[in-house]
Design a protein around this motif. Sequence first.
Motif, PDB file in Angstrom:
ATOM      1  N   UNK A  33      44.249  50.432  51.362  1.00 64.01           N
ATOM      2  CA  UNK A  33      44.560  48.938  50.752  1.00 64.01           C
ATOM      3  C   UNK A  33      43.276  48.763  49.938  1.00 64.01           C
ATOM      4  N   UNK A  34      44.270  48.861  48.083  1.00 61.23           N
ATOM      5  CA  UNK A  34      42.836  48.255  47.117  1.00 61.23           C
ATOM      6  C   UNK A  34      43.715  46.833  46.679  1.00 61.23           C
ATOM      7  N   UNK A  35      42.246  46.197  46.678  1.00 64.50           N
ATOM      8  CA  UNK A  35      42.286  45.048  46.386  1.00 64.50           C
ATOM      9  C   UNK A  35      41.677  44.828  44.909  1.00 64.50           C
ATOM     10  N   UNK A  36      42.651  44.816  43.908  1.00 63.74           N
ATOM     11  CA  UNK A  36      42.491  44.534  42.279  1.00 63.74           C
ATOM     12  C   UNK A  36      42.688  43.013  42.218  1.00 63.74           C
ATOM     13  N   UNK A  37      41.143  42.838  41.032  1.00 64.12           N
ATOM     14  CA  UNK A  37      40.713  41.395  40.864  1.00 64.12           C
ATOM     15  C   UNK A  37      41.259  41.516  39.350  1.00 64.12           C
ATOM     16  N   UNK A  38      41.206  40.518  38.385  1.00 63.51           N
ATOM     17  CA  UNK A  38      41.876  40.512  37.198  1.00 63.51           C
ATOM     18  C   UNK A  38      41.366  39.013  36.580  1.00 63.51           C
ATOM     19  N   UNK A  84      43.659  36.873  41.715  1.00 67.68           N
ATOM     20  CA  UNK A  84      42.496  36.376  39.951  1.00 67.68           C
ATOM     21  C   UNK A  84      42.119  35.483  40.475  1.00 67.68           C
ATOM     22  N   UNK A  85      40.830  36.108  39.621  1.00 68.62           N
ATOM     23  CA  UNK A  85      39.485  35.163  39.655  1.00 68.62           C
ATOM     24  C   UNK A  85      38.921  34.816  37.839  1.00 68.62           C
ATOM     25  N   UNK A  86      37.666  33.488  37.831  1.00 67.41           N
ATOM     26  CA  UNK A  86      37.584  34.216  36.111  1.00 67.41           C
ATOM     27  C   UNK A  86      36.640  35.465  36.383  1.00 67.41           C
ATOM     28  N   UNK A  87      36.080  36.246  35.384  1.00 64.40           N
ATOM     29  CA  UNK A  87      35.665  37.221  35.076  1.00 64.40           C
ATOM     30  C   UNK A  87      34.573  37.832  35.620  1.00 64.40           C
ATOM     31  N   UNK A  88      33.692  37.023  35.372  1.00 64.58           N
ATOM     32  CA  UNK A  88      32.173  37.086  36.289  1.00 64.58           C
ATOM     33  C   UNK A  88      32.055  37.167  37.722  1.00 64.58           C
ATOM     34  N   UNK A  89      33.307  36.590  38.303  1.00 64.54           N
ATOM     35  CA  UNK A  89      33.468  36.118  39.516  1.00 64.54           C
ATOM     36  C   UNK A  89      34.453  37.707  40.472  1.00 64.54           C
ATOM     37  N   UNK A  90      35.525  38.339  39.034  1.00 61.35           N
ATOM     38  CA  UNK A  90      35.645  39.793  39.700  1.00 61.35           C
ATOM     39  C   UNK A  90      34.342  40.579  39.444  1.00 61.35           C
ATOM     40  N   UNK A  91      33.764  40.795  38.922  1.00 60.61           N
ATOM     41  CA  UNK A  91      32.542  41.995  38.610  1.00 60.61           C
ATOM     42  C   UNK A  91      31.885  41.533  40.062  1.00 60.61           C
ATOM     43  N   UNK A  92      31.743  40.220  39.468  1.00 60.88           N
ATOM     44  CA  UNK A  92      30.457  39.618  41.480  1.00 60.88           C
ATOM     45  C   UNK A  92      30.786  40.328  42.780  1.00 60.88           C
TER      46      UNK A  92
END
Length: 263
Positions: free
Chosen positions: A25-30, A74-82
């Motif tokens: 499983x690969x969880x991808x955030x955008x 999907x999350x705010x971009x800074x949250x994805x990076x965190x």
Amino acid sequence: MKIRTLLYIFVLKCIVFCDGVTAKELLFCYEDKNAAPLFLGVDKAIPIDQPDASVEVLSLLDKAIDGVEIKFVRKPWRRCLSDLEFNRVNAVIASYRKGRENVAVYPVDQQGKLRDDYAVSEFSSCLIGRYKFHKEWETREVFQNKAFTIAIPNGYGLNSALKEEPFFIHNTFSKSKAFELLDKGVVQASVDLCQVDGLKVSSYPYEGNNVKPIYPPYETSHGYLVFSKKFYEENNTLSWEIWHWLSKFESAPVYIKYLQTPK
């Protein structure tokens, strides 16, 4: 005792070999904001119809590679990076920024140089404006005191060279608002995505006012699928298999399709 030993060996083999068959499983955030053509929509829902260009590319990758199962969030971009830094998600699509390699793994060669051919996308940005702005821009060095008003939408920036130019900057929340200001003559210029993998494109929606881009582009950036440190360490071979697939896939038509889709 013999039966227990045989049972233990059977269970051990099952763990080793069955686990190899199961897709990872690969969880991808955008980002949960509209950033066409990469991502559409403005909430945490994952669109079913026209799911965004990058999501479509990764969905095709998911079907092509048996060893991975991609899930999207999907999350705010800074949250994805965190979340990437703390291994709560496994991957994001990001351009390179100095220091970002401390929390994300990019495709690099043996010398540590970025592999642009393994990027998901290549986007170029241009200044855009009417014919008068084009002419004044060409002669700006003659008229040192001439200043230009420019609308910069969220997600765009000016490179180091353009930051030295005489601009009065209007920051806008969206690209559509920046284009609206340009159409109404409130500003003289804006910026737009003008090339995808070297192919000229435009998303400016207003007709009849002769707004065109100024070539060559002032900036070209690559979007890489980057992995969390932990995911890469545990799935090194799979990570490179994914990057290799992306290097062979023609993503430009997918991004251009979404760029030209009415929004």
